[in-house]
Design an enzyme around this catalytic site. Structure first.
Site, PDB file in Angstrom:
ATOM      1  CG  ASP A  67      -1.868   1.067   1.371  1.00  0.00           C
ATOM      2  OD1 ASP A  67      -2.122   1.752   0.361  1.00  0.00           O
ATOM      3  OD2 ASP A  67      -2.374   1.278   2.495  1.00  0.00           O
ATOM      4  CG  ASP A  94      -7.613   4.772   1.143  1.00  0.00           C
ATOM      5  OD1 ASP A  94      -7.202   5.895   0.857  1.00  0.00           O
ATOM      6  OD2 ASP A  94      -6.973   3.919   1.789  1.00  0.00           O
ATOM      7  CG  ASP A  96      -4.093   5.646  -1.503  1.00  0.00           C
ATOM      8  OD1 ASP A  96      -4.478   5.264  -0.391  1.00  0.00           O
ATOM      9  OD2 ASP A  96      -3.740   4.862  -2.406  1.00  0.00           O
ATOM     10  CG  HIS A 121     -10.203   8.421   3.306  1.00  0.00           C
ATOM     11  ND1 HIS A 121      -8.857   8.194   3.183  1.00  0.00           N
ATOM     12  CD2 HIS A 121     -10.755   7.237   3.623  1.00  0.00           C
ATOM     13  CE1 HIS A 121      -8.613   6.914   3.421  1.00  0.00           C
ATOM     14  NE2 HIS A 121      -9.749   6.296   3.667  1.00  0.00           N
TER      15      HIS A 121
HETATM   16  C1  LIG Z   1      -7.339   2.858   6.290  1.00  0.00           C
HETATM   17  C2  LIG Z   1      -6.219   2.554   5.361  1.00  0.00           C
HETATM   18  O1  LIG Z   1      -5.812   3.741   4.715  1.00  0.00           O
HETATM   19  C3  LIG Z   1      -6.670   1.606   4.251  1.00  0.00           C
HETATM   20  O2  LIG Z   1      -6.086   1.694   3.164  1.00  0.00           O
HETATM   21  O3  LIG Z   1      -7.521   0.763   4.516  1.00  0.00           O
HETATM   22  C4  LIG Z   1      -4.998   1.871   6.060  1.00  0.00           C
HETATM   23  C5  LIG Z   1      -5.352   0.629   6.816  1.00  0.00           C
HETATM   24  C6  LIG Z   1      -4.171  -0.261   7.174  1.00  0.00           C
HETATM   25  O4  LIG Z   1      -3.182  -0.327   6.435  1.00  0.00           O
HETATM   26  O5  LIG Z   1      -4.256  -0.957   8.192  1.00  0.00           O
HETATM   27  C7  LIG Z   1      -4.287   2.909   6.922  1.00  0.00           C
HETATM   28  O6  LIG Z   1      -3.424   3.626   6.388  1.00  0.00           O
HETATM   29  O7  LIG Z   1      -4.600   3.016   8.119  1.00  0.00           O
HETATM   30 MG   LIG Z   2      -5.259   3.609   2.795  1.00  0.00          MG
END
Ligand SMILES: C[C@](O)(C(=O)O)[C@H](CC(=O)O)C(=O)O
Ligand SMILES: [Mg+2]
Length: 304
Positions: A67, A94, A96, A121
């Site tokens: 991610d 999301d 990003d 978001h």
């Molecule tokens: C909320 C989040 O942005 C996501 O992509 O789901 C992540 C969740 C995670 O990696 O645990 C985050 O950045 O908190």
């Molecule tokens: Mg995320």
């Protein structure tokens, strides 16, 4: 059948109304589990949740990627649109860091609106980004994120599309800075604030004090926040809670156990009791209802 019948605009209105009800204390926080595919979104709706979250972490993991901002707007819109399409619930995705410059943010909002999302978001991390619950994050200047939020707000065509601003500043610049940023993002037009990686309930309360818009809490596992209950989050004024990666983690845990058993035992026979039954799957898919088109479609009996 053929899934959701509720137009996206109506789902956005429903989300706005539900958030307002939570803000006025008429209901607790809305609960949005993260769907890892359209099928899991069907189950989220059947089990009575308020909405569906589409996580960037899940979307990238699903593609076998970390991610870190590798996924494209086309991929995110395609997958989140497929998830949004199967449910009558509002879906929030999301986005990003917004896929580039403010102009890319503007385009992203329109594409996500067209994909039927109820909101998204945007975060204030730099690219490459990382999970908000990891160490070593960097954030852009407040002014840069304000430009992202302004571009998003100006680009939307449906005023009910929820633009949620996430700040990752708590871990980088501290709680006061995160509160200042939350205020600046609301002034720029954000409809909701997502304070990332809050250490405890008091920190949520501090952000609640700072802004007068709905607040989102991220209850991701193995991160920096304790897994607070919806009631605990309600007590500090949270209005929407996401369980972003929970279903994927549950599923992948079960998948790995199952693969080991098949590898070691030469059969999946001992696992059948833990599986979703074929009958439940077909029920979720409204299989029998397709007989409205052709009564030869669902004309079989299922074994136990
Ligand atoms: C909320 C989040 O942005 C996501 O992509 O789901 C992540 C969740 C995670 O990696 O645990 C985050 O950045 O908190
Ligand atoms: Mg995320």
């Amino acid at each position: 059948m053929l899934h959701a019948r509720t137009p996206a605009a109506d789902r956005r209105v429903a989300l706005r109304e539900a958030l307002a009800a939570s803000r006025s204390g008429d209901s607790g926080p809305l609960r949005f589990p993260g769907a890892f595919n359209p099928l899991s979104a069907l189950l989220i709706q059947r089990l009575g949740f308020d909405g569906v979250y589409v996580s960037g972490a899940v979307l990238s993991a699903d593609l076998g990627l970390p991610d870190i901002g590798l996924t494209t707007l086309t991929e995110v819109a395609g997958r989140s649109g497929a998830i949004a399409r199967v449910t009558d619930l509002p879906a929030i995705v999301d986005a990003d860091t917004g896929f580039g410059e403010p102009m890319n943010v503007a385009r992203a909002i329109q594409v996500l609106e067209d994909a039927g999302l109820a909101g998204c978001h945007l975060e204030d991390q730099v690219n490459p980004k990382r999970c908000g619950h990891l160490d070593g994050k960097s954030v852009v200047e407040t002014a840069e994120m304000v430009r992202r939020v302004r571009a998003a707000v100006a680009a939307r065509r449906d005023p009910n599309f929820v633009i949620c601003a996430r700040t990752d500043a708590r871990a980088v610049e501290g709680l006061d800075a995160a509160a200042d940023r939350a205020r600046a993002y609301v002034d720029a037009g954000a409809d909701m604030i997502f304070p990332e990686a809050m250490a405890d309930l008091d920190e949520f309360a501090a952000i609640r004090e700072a802004v007068d818009v709905p607040l989102l809490a991220n209850m991701t596992e193995f991160g920096k926040s304790e897994l607070f209950t919806a009631t605990q989050l309600e007590s500090v004024g949270v209005n929407l809670v996401i369980y972003p990666v929970t279903l994927l983690r549950l599923a992948m845990g079960a998948v790995e156990d199952g693969l080991r058993r098949i590898r070691d035992e030469g059969t999946q026979a001992g696992l059948v009791d833990r599986m979703q039954h074929r009958a439940r799957l077909y029920e979720l898919l409204d299989y029998a209802d397709y007989n409205v088109f052709d009564d030869e479609i669902f004309n079989f009996r299922l074994s136990d």
